[in-house]
Motif scaffolding. Structure first.
Motif, mmCIF file in Angstrom:
data_model
loop_
_atom_site.group_PDB
_atom_site.id
_atom_site.type_symbol
_atom_site.label_atom_id
_atom_site.label_comp_id
_atom_site.label_asym_id
_atom_site.label_seq_id
_atom_site.Cartn_x
_atom_site.Cartn_y
_atom_site.Cartn_z
ATOM 1 N N ILE A 36 -34.746 11.881 32.059
ATOM 2 C CA ILE A 36 -34.142 10.732 31.376
ATOM 3 C C ILE A 36 -32.715 10.527 31.862
ATOM 4 N N PHE A 37 -31.970 11.615 32.043
ATOM 5 C CA PHE A 37 -30.596 11.480 32.522
ATOM 6 C C PHE A 37 -30.554 10.942 33.950
ATOM 7 N N VAL A 38 -31.435 11.416 34.812
ATOM 8 C CA VAL A 38 -31.476 10.913 36.195
ATOM 9 C C VAL A 38 -31.859 9.438 36.203
ATOM 10 N N SER A 39 -32.774 9.054 35.315
ATOM 11 C CA SER A 39 -33.124 7.632 35.202
ATOM 12 C C SER A 39 -31.912 6.826 34.748
ATOM 13 N N LEU A 40 -31.178 7.348 33.781
ATOM 14 C CA LEU A 40 -29.943 6.704 33.334
ATOM 15 C C LEU A 40 -28.958 6.610 34.489
ATOM 16 N N PHE A 41 -28.911 7.637 35.300
ATOM 17 C CA PHE A 41 -28.024 7.680 36.459
ATOM 18 C C PHE A 41 -28.329 6.543 37.427
ATOM 19 N N PHE A 42 -29.604 6.300 37.699
ATOM 20 C CA PHE A 42 -29.970 5.266 38.656
ATOM 21 C C PHE A 42 -29.958 3.848 38.078
ATOM 22 N N PHE A 43 -30.321 3.698 36.805
ATOM 23 C CA PHE A 43 -30.476 2.357 36.244
ATOM 24 C C PHE A 43 -29.215 1.784 35.621
ATOM 25 N N THR A 44 -28.249 2.612 35.254
ATOM 26 C CA THR A 44 -27.036 2.081 34.618
ATOM 27 C C THR A 44 -25.838 2.117 35.541
ATOM 28 N N GLY A 45 -25.997 2.560 36.690
ATOM 29 C CA GLY A 45 -24.863 2.670 37.598
ATOM 30 C C GLY A 45 -24.413 4.112 37.628
ATOM 31 N N PHE A 46 -24.053 4.564 38.774
ATOM 32 C CA PHE A 46 -23.704 5.968 38.957
ATOM 33 C C PHE A 46 -22.485 6.367 38.139
ATOM 34 N N PHE A 47 -21.503 5.506 38.088
ATOM 35 C CA PHE A 47 -20.244 5.845 37.430
ATOM 36 C C PHE A 47 -20.430 6.091 35.938
ATOM 37 N N LEU A 48 -21.179 5.229 35.263
ATOM 38 C CA LEU A 48 -21.364 5.351 33.817
ATOM 39 C C LEU A 48 -22.075 6.659 33.450
ATOM 40 N N ALA A 49 -23.117 7.004 34.178
ATOM 41 C CA ALA A 49 -23.863 8.227 33.876
ATOM 42 C C ALA A 49 -23.000 9.464 34.117
ATOM 43 N N ILE A 50 -22.238 9.460 35.206
ATOM 44 C CA ILE A 50 -21.364 10.599 35.495
ATOM 45 C C ILE A 50 -20.276 10.710 34.432
ATOM 46 N N LEU A 51 -19.733 9.577 34.023
ATOM 47 C CA LEU A 51 -18.699 9.581 32.985
ATOM 48 C C LEU A 51 -19.240 10.132 31.667
ATOM 49 N N ILE A 52 -20.436 9.716 31.274
ATOM 50 C CA ILE A 52 -21.053 10.217 30.035
ATOM 51 C C ILE A 52 -21.267 11.726 30.127
ATOM 52 N N TYR A 53 -21.746 12.195 31.277
ATOM 53 C CA TYR A 53 -22.004 13.629 31.436
ATOM 54 C C TYR A 53 -20.701 14.431 31.367
ATOM 55 N N ILE A 54 -19.661 13.963 32.033
ATOM 56 C CA ILE A 54 -18.379 14.684 32.026
ATOM 57 C C ILE A 54 -17.775 14.708 30.621
ATOM 58 N N ILE A 55 -17.848 13.582 29.914
ATOM 59 C CA ILE A 55 -17.319 13.545 28.543
ATOM 60 C C ILE A 55 -18.098 14.513 27.654
ATOM 61 N N ALA A 56 -19.431 14.518 27.776
ATOM 62 C CA ALA A 56 -20.252 15.437 26.977
ATOM 63 C C ALA A 56 -19.928 16.886 27.323
ATOM 64 N N CYS A 57 -19.695 17.142 28.606
ATOM 65 C CA CYS A 57 -19.373 18.500 29.045
ATOM 66 C C CYS A 57 -18.033 18.960 28.475
ATOM 67 N N LEU A 58 -17.092 18.039 28.345
ATOM 68 C CA LEU A 58 -15.773 18.387 27.803
ATOM 69 C C LEU A 58 -15.773 18.492 26.280
ATOM 70 N N LEU A 59 -16.561 17.661 25.611
ATOM 71 C CA LEU A 59 -16.535 17.628 24.148
ATOM 72 C C LEU A 59 -17.414 18.694 23.493
ATOM 73 N N LEU A 60 -18.534 19.022 24.131
ATOM 74 C CA LEU A 60 -19.461 19.971 23.510
ATOM 75 C C LEU A 60 -19.007 21.406 23.753
ATOM 76 N N ASP A 61 -19.142 22.221 22.719
ATOM 77 C CA ASP A 61 -18.820 23.644 22.842
ATOM 78 C C ASP A 61 -19.963 24.366 23.535
ATOM 79 N N LYS A 62 -19.629 25.516 24.153
ATOM 80 C CA LYS A 62 -20.664 26.376 24.717
ATOM 81 C C LYS A 62 -21.493 26.976 23.592
#
Length: 129
Positions: A36-62
Motif C-alpha cells: 500500500i505504501f509503495v502504491s501511495l509512493f507511485f500514485f501520489t507523487g514521490f515527494f508526498l510519500a517520502i515526506l509522510i514516511y519521514i514525518i512518521a519516522c520522526l514522530l513515532l516512538d520505537k
C-alpha cells in the motif's frame, strides 16, 4: 474498544520500521502495508510519500523492548493458514515448541541437580549461620 499504541517496529522493519509498526497495530500482514505504501509512493507523487514516511519516522516512538520480545514470541508461535500469510507451517511450529520445551526441561534438570547436590546443602548451612 481498546486502541493499540502506534510504534515503529525497527526489529522487523526494512528502513525505519513505520510499515512494520502499522502492520502490528492493525493486525495486518507487513507485506500488505508495504505494498500500500509503495502504491501511495507511485500514485501520489514521490515527494508526498517520502515526506509522510519521514514525518512518521520522526514522530513515532520505537517499539519498547518488552513489546518486541512479545512480538517475536508471537511470530515463533504463529501458524500460517493461507500461503500468503506470515507464519510457520504446522511442522515448523511443532519443532519450535518442542525446542522450547526441551530448553525448559534442561533448565529444570540443572536446577534439580543443584538442589540435590552437596554444594546446595553446604550453601544452605552457611547462609543459616
Amino acid at each position: 474498544m481498546s486502541t493499540k499504541p502506534l510504534y515503529r517496529d525497527t526489529e522487523n522493519g526494512k528502513l525505519g520500521g513505520v510499515c512494520a509498526g502499522i502492520a502490528v497495530t492493525l493486525g495486518a500482514e507487513v507485506w500488505l502495508v508495504r505494498l500500500i505504501f509503495v502504491s501511495l509512493f507511485f500514485f501520489t507523487g514521490f515527494f508526498l510519500a517520502i515526506l509522510i514516511y519521514i514525518i512518521a519516522c520522526l514522530l513515532l516512538d520505537k517499539m519498547p523492548i518488552k513489546k518486541q520480545q512479545q512480538q517475536s514470541i508471537y511470530a515463533n508461535h504463529s501458524m500460517k493458514t493461507k500461503p500468503w500469510q506470515q507464519g510457520h507451517s504446522a511442522e515448523k511450529l511443532l519443532e519450535n515448541i518442542t525446542a522450547e520445551l526441551d530448553d525448559i526441561d534442561n533448565g529444570l534438570q540443572k536446577m534439580e541437580n543443584y538442589v540435590i547436590s552437596f554444594s546446595y546443602k553446604m550453601d544452605r548451612e552457611f547462609k543459616q549461620q
